[in-house]
Scaffold this motif. Sequence first.
Motif, PDB file in Angstrom:
ATOM      1  N   SER A   1      49.357  64.573 124.555  1.00  0.00           N
ATOM      2  CA  SER A   1      49.393  63.142 124.755  1.00  0.00           C
ATOM      3  C   SER A   1      48.493  62.408 123.767  1.00  0.00           C
ATOM      4  N   LEU A   2      47.581  63.128 123.121  1.00  0.00           N
ATOM      5  CA  LEU A   2      46.678  62.465 122.175  1.00  0.00           C
ATOM      6  C   LEU A   2      47.291  62.341 120.788  1.00  0.00           C
ATOM      7  N   GLN A   3      48.389  63.057 120.585  1.00  0.00           N
ATOM      8  CA  GLN A   3      48.964  63.097 119.243  1.00  0.00           C
ATOM      9  C   GLN A   3      49.445  61.706 118.821  1.00  0.00           C
TER      10      GLN A   3
ATOM     11  N   SER B   1      43.208  56.969 115.738  1.00  0.00           N
ATOM     12  CA  SER B   1      42.903  57.290 114.353  1.00  0.00           C
ATOM     13  C   SER B   1      41.839  58.378 114.309  1.00  0.00           C
ATOM     14  N   GLY B   2      41.918  59.195 113.287  1.00  0.00           N
ATOM     15  CA  GLY B   2      40.910  60.235 113.103  1.00  0.00           C
ATOM     16  C   GLY B   2      41.100  61.441 113.977  1.00  0.00           C
ATOM     17  N   VAL B   3      42.155  61.433 114.773  1.00  0.00           N
ATOM     18  CA  VAL B   3      42.374  62.536 115.694  1.00  0.00           C
ATOM     19  C   VAL B   3      43.680  63.239 115.338  1.00  0.00           C
ATOM     20  N   VAL B   4      43.585  64.498 114.976  1.00  0.00           N
ATOM     21  CA  VAL B   4      44.777  65.277 114.652  1.00  0.00           C
ATOM     22  C   VAL B   4      44.940  66.337 115.724  1.00  0.00           C
ATOM     23  N   VAL B   5      46.137  66.411 116.275  1.00  0.00           N
ATOM     24  CA  VAL B   5      46.402  67.402 117.309  1.00  0.00           C
ATOM     25  C   VAL B   5      47.341  68.459 116.744  1.00  0.00           C
ATOM     26  N   ASN B   6      46.873  69.691 116.710  1.00  0.00           N
ATOM     27  CA  ASN B   6      47.700  70.803 116.245  1.00  0.00           C
ATOM     28  C   ASN B   6      48.267  71.505 117.463  1.00  0.00           C
ATOM     29  N   LEU B   7      49.575  71.625 117.507  1.00  0.00           N
ATOM     30  CA  LEU B   7      50.204  72.224 118.675  1.00  0.00           C
ATOM     31  C   LEU B   7      50.815  73.557 118.318  1.00  0.00           C
ATOM     32  N   GLU B   8      50.679  74.470 119.244  1.00  0.00           N
ATOM     33  CA  GLU B   8      51.403  75.732 119.143  1.00  0.00           C
ATOM     34  C   GLU B   8      52.692  75.524 119.913  1.00  0.00           C
TER      35      GLU B   8
ATOM     36  N   ARG C   1      41.492  68.237 116.243  1.00  0.00           N
ATOM     37  CA  ARG C   1      40.534  68.154 115.153  1.00  0.00           C
ATOM     38  C   ARG C   1      40.202  66.688 114.942  1.00  0.00           C
ATOM     39  N   ILE C   2      38.922  66.373 115.010  1.00  0.00           N
ATOM     40  CA  ILE C   2      38.487  64.998 114.860  1.00  0.00           C
ATOM     41  C   ILE C   2      37.849  64.830 113.496  1.00  0.00           C
TER      42      ILE C   2
ATOM     43  N   THR D   1      47.160  61.068 107.981  1.00  0.00           N
ATOM     44  CA  THR D   1      48.000  61.218 109.161  1.00  0.00           C
ATOM     45  C   THR D   1      48.122  59.840 109.784  1.00  0.00           C
ATOM     46  N   TYR D   2      49.187  59.647 110.520  1.00  0.00           N
ATOM     47  CA  TYR D   2      49.390  58.302 111.058  1.00  0.00           C
ATOM     48  C   TYR D   2      50.183  58.347 112.352  1.00  0.00           C
ATOM     49  N   GLY D   3      50.081  57.244 113.057  1.00  0.00           N
ATOM     50  CA  GLY D   3      50.871  57.064 114.271  1.00  0.00           C
ATOM     51  C   GLY D   3      51.243  55.593 114.387  1.00  0.00           C
TER      52      GLY D   3
END
Lengths: 1033, 564
Positions: A140-142, A146-153, A163-164, A870-872
């Motif tokens: 849900s954080l993806q 800003s500044g927050v990257v979520v890597n999903l398996e 990763r912040i 990265t962006y959203g």
Amino acid sequence: MIKFKFLFLTIFLLCSQTGFSQTQSVSGTVEDTNGSPIPGANVLVAGTNRGTITDFDGNYTIAVSPNEQLRFSFIGFIDSIVDVENQSVINVSLQETESNLDEIIVTGYSKQSTRDITGSVSVIKSEDLVATSPTSLEQSLQGQASGVVVNLEGGPGGSSAIRIRGYGTINGNDPLFIIDGTPTAAGLNSINPNDVASIQILKDASSAAVYGNRAANGVVIITTKSGKRNNKTTFTANGYVGVDFVPSSVFPDFATPQQLADAIWKAELNTTGTTPNHTQFGNGATPILPDYISPQGTSGNVDESTYNYLTNPITRANKQGTDWFGEFFDPATIQSYNVSASGGGENSNHFLSLSALDQKGVASETSFTRYTLRANSNYSITPSFRIGQNVTVSYSDRIGIDGNQDTERAISSLTRIHPIIPVWDVGGNFAGSGVGGLGNGRNPIAIQDRNKDNHDLGFRAFGNIFTEYDLLEGLTYKSSLGFDLNTFNSSTFNPFHKQDESPEANSLDEFSSFERVYTWFNTLEYQIESGKNVISALAGTEFNKRNFRQFGANRGGFLFNDPLNTRYLDLGTNNINNYGNGLITAYWSVFGKIDYKFDDTYLISGTLRYDSSSVFTSDNRSGVFPAVSLGWRASNEDFLKDSNIFTDLLFKAGYGQIGNDGTISPNATADIFAPNLDFNAYPIGNNSLAIGNGLISRGNPNLTWEVTTTYNVGFSARLFQLFNLDFEYFDTTTKDMLLAVPEDPTVFGNVNSITKNYGEMNNKGFDISTSFNNTTSGGLTYSIGANLSHYKNVVNFLDPTNLESFIDGAAFRTHRPNRTQAGQPLASFFGKKFLGIGEDGRMQFEDINGDGIVNNDDQTFIGSPHPDFTYGINFSAEYRNFDLSLLIQGSQGNEIYNFMKFYSDFNTFPGGKSIDFVTENGLPNLTNDPNLILRESAQSSYFVEDGSYTRLKNVQLGYSLPDSAISKLGMGVSKIRFYLQGKNLVTITGYDGIDPEISLTSFSGAGSNLTIGVDSGAFPISRSVLFGLNVTF
Amino acid sequence: MKKVIYLIFTAIIGLFTSCDNELDIPAQSAIAASSVPLNAEFVETQVVSVYAITDGNLDNGNVWRSAASNWVYGEVASDNAYKGSDPGDQQDISAFERYQGFPSSSFVDVKWRAVYEGISRANLAINAVNSGVEAGTLTDAQAKSFLGELRFLRAHFHFEAKKMWGNVPFIDETVTESTTNMGVDVWSRIEDDFAFAVSNLSETPTRVGGATSWSAKAYLAKAYMYQLDFPSAKPILEDVINNGPYALNVLFHDNFNADTENSLESVFAVQYSVNDASNSSSNGNWGDILNFPHTSPIGGGCCGFFQPSQNLVNAYKTDANGLPLLDTFNNEDVKNDQGISSDQPFTPYAGNLDPRLDWTVGRRGIPFLGWGDFPGKAWIRDQSNGGPYVQMKTVYSKDQEGSAGAIGTWGGVNSINLNIIRFAEVLLWRAEIAADEGDLEKAKTLVNRVRERASNPLNFVRRNDGTPAANYVVGVYSSFLDKEMAIKAVDFEERIELALEGHRFFELVRKGKASQLLNAYLEVESTKRTYLMGASFQPTAEVYPIPQDIINLSRGVLEQNPGY
């Protein structure tokens, strides 16, 4: 310094003694701007501890003197201060906080208005969290902040990594999670996203410093929901059902069996000028696809009735070719249900929630089921004495993919297995490559089928009990005992089978672990307001202890394969093994924080934290880490006060240091011996051992804290009452990184790595976020938000005396694509530089060292897994009863090392191959020369691809039944909403593999951050179409 | 109220000290070095851990790169064997096979790490013994025995390093930082260690497979043989042969049989076990885990590597007198089943053969250790790449399945000990010296001693009905015509007696014959194995490249061998 701070507190306490004068009775109603009464609002005589709260109808009565002021406050509303003078009725209308610019949030053991934050904090609201119908909180954080990257398996119940602002260290890069005040590093997969009220992400050291140890990678503060006092209990039910799938359009184009056979002929002709003699395809001038691959290469009739699984396997050839990807991935159902109740009486409030999630995997025989229960409550024993608890219990059952990112397991086998092999042989057993001549790719369907009853069970109880006591007006003591109890059990049975290279004996692995962590913190919080001065101060202590124990056992020689009730260790008869170990760690901290605000314009915040960790020796275990930040609200200054442009403009700057014990082994300070039966024991017979004790790790007693220092500058602006803009620039350096430094094995042997305070890493970058919201005259309410982040990671050095030293990431066959070295970003790609195909039909590589020979000495840095940005982008709109939300998320400029091409594009192993391989399109001429194959398939920039993507993460269209329809329903129903949702429906990417969301290869364990962006068979992120329902009653 | 605050502050300060003490947590699930008792019981386990790494197995992960058997460096990189298997699997080995080993190869890296891990463990234990003596927890007698074994083992590992890389450092228990590998007189340090072992060890081993004064003598002689220092080697070999406890086994295959290990012929061997208390039979022979016949029921059918060369098979041809064809053996091939499916008929070669062939090489139609007749192509991973043969010396027999053979995590392992030195080799060293001295009679006697065993009909591979599987004709030399023939016959005997035991490449190098012989081999063999086309042997390939990663970790103190 600590004592000094206590002194400060005491002085403030003295200051707060103020006198009384004559009083009068004042009453009134507190309402919101719509005229609805606000029950439970605080009414306080400013500067005193005298106060009351409004009743069910928003009414209050209080005794005050005319020269005093009344302060009206309620969470989610802007405080209002009114001079009493001679009024006997004071009605107040509180303005709701419109944007997150002035929300009250938790930022560090205490609450703070977002408006006054001088550090770097992102706030994500509950409605944004659940808008994506996430199965895990990380998902849900993806794209949300800003500044927050979520890597999903990929895959049901898959891990994830947040990763912040990049990668701050070579060690653990996970942020610290604080759930209702209790820290945890154990991840969020067991938390029900619907239970969360809000999430704050502390990104810089000045805001995170108060949390100290483990906060260097940022802090994710999760506040779960609570009931409102004086509110009748309301029930909310949410549910959705849907379908997950992987579209066939992402499957790679593979060569047909005929093309593969032709390629074998061509390769041999190219190499020796002769035709080959192939096990399956004959020895003629052209290859012949056989009718059967077992018996090998048989054309014509085979008496299939003589089939015997073990002694006479018969497998027809699939001359058209098996679509392994298509066979493997199928649409799968997902359903999620959640019921919660919240409310409160005069002296208590509660929130109770139950949830169930059942997700089948798009990959054959995978699934994830999770049940959670949450109970949060809070009681006032007296107006100044409160106790409460937040507890969640969760149970999960996962059947995962067998070996995500493992080049020998299920997903990679989709590429590796030869298409002429069918899924099943004529006897209905799984077919495989053991028939000869078709390589060693395994049957991925068989791998998953054998894994289908292998459950990973997790049970977690997490929460805290706390007590709060208002000692004086503005002075609150809080004590919280948090706990995190985790058990994990997996049972993995590998049945007897004979479809690969040879018969494989059966075996059962059982694994169990138990973890208990408790955290006890005590804080004193003091707030005072005097004229234009607003001061809040906090002092506290925290003790945390973790105790972890695990054991495993395995056996082989089971008489039966199939009945599940025989899959217990007791029934195994040979290869009897077991193991067990554990660890204990603890830390102890003392901290203080002061926030000072003058005239709502000048802000300063200072933090000091003392941390002491058991992983260091007693001489080196304590550290003191300061942080300070400043804010200047320029919009309050005369030159902007009357500006029509800036509603609010806050400039801020912060500096801070945080110590990190680096998640090193608690045994890292001592040389450690162990009687390892595998590698230190020596046989004294064919089946017996003498016990040996060997050094298993080398210690360094001088280890101490690795320290992360952050500078952060930026501004928050609100323009034209509509538009928010936040910008921040950061520069973070981690020094004395706790690195496992390999020493010369010639002197130190294979146990040559010694943990040292070595190495330095830097991240610089910026975060921008903006939002715009508006309501048109036609009744359309909409908001658009966008965020964009950039970081540039560089390893300043690993070994200050040897800049050439490097650390390689994980090995994939002969490749070790990631290399971490001074001057380069963490885990950069390393290899030869591919220039193209030469006139001789061979791959050309750059002669980097100019010695006229291209060999492994010509390797260089050839790419980076880190994105440029990265962006959203968020969009949401409401019109009458309809609502719509959209989320687009993406990554630009990151590269992916597509290792699967090692199998599909080169004559390495027989098996599945790309179309380009057989057509020699962009690839070298086919050859059987092992030296050419070795040279051309070695790690190089050929494998590096642009991994940029833009993904429509979410689109949701909702419809709420009109009030008129609901009122007819009765039964207390206040809201019914339906929605239709699509997730990940559109992806724009140039990446050749099945999914561009490639991040870590392994989500846990030491060194997991050294291997980034390698696709060695990653489970793709699935698409989903959901239908959901929300009911409130 | 103030009282309450005071109490809280006092409590916090009290916590400060008591909580800090709570952080003194001892190492969990391991023994910290500071709390180890340096008594005989513990040091004994440290000595065991040094023996434990003689198998080169660091982690079950990359063991074939560091196999004690040296099948890659000693055999594939010689005229005896090919890499085998698929062309793409373990590609680095192809580079070694073509004498193009490279410094960044993980093979030399893992080998180096395994060898120096052994040295590191030995030094650690030597320091423990010395500390134990100092502390009075060990007696001088205990120390003498431990140190004898430890220095024997340290010399063994240095020997491995020396023959692999030539320019290597000697690391003793006092070395704490990287030290140069150039111009180091490693041989004399190896000799010192072996000599110490000779004078401090007893004649009988204190443990199964343990070093003795006799094995130390034999190994010391081997060190001299590698320096071609025949005068030094000769008296030691005389002593070992005449006074030592060793003898040839009656059955040649007993040297490769788990049930007859540590026989009189075994001078020093790496001990293996399976289905012991370890995980995945980690103490079995993991180094040769890839070397079972492919798709066979043996060893998990993994993975068809290490295939004997046609040249080696041809070397077992004998003439009418049962003597090897010293000069003409490779003129005609022993008939093979290349290109013939297992279900097609095939009649094996009918010419005269030495029976040691069929205990060394698996070939079509010959009984294969109780697993039936070798079926040929069906058990070969890729005949067009690796030819029609498989190696046998590390393969367990059918009746030992489960006792000497086991399935590890993914492949098969066995508990057949690996001979580092066996008595037949000792006899042939002495023969080599005699031939060199022109003592033709002595040379002939010793060579014939080895051949006589082979000629014993008990050593013929037989079918179920008792008939020999092939036309075995082995005889002894009646005389050596001249010194040249004697040297040739000794060399030839060393090859066919010890083939595929990891010595061949190093033997050729020590005798200075590598360049001439291997280039000649490549010229002919590349017509049979096309992937060898264009390969040649340059003298710089006499030593392997120092692993680049190790050079880097030494911060450049170690230097690369010339030519790499």
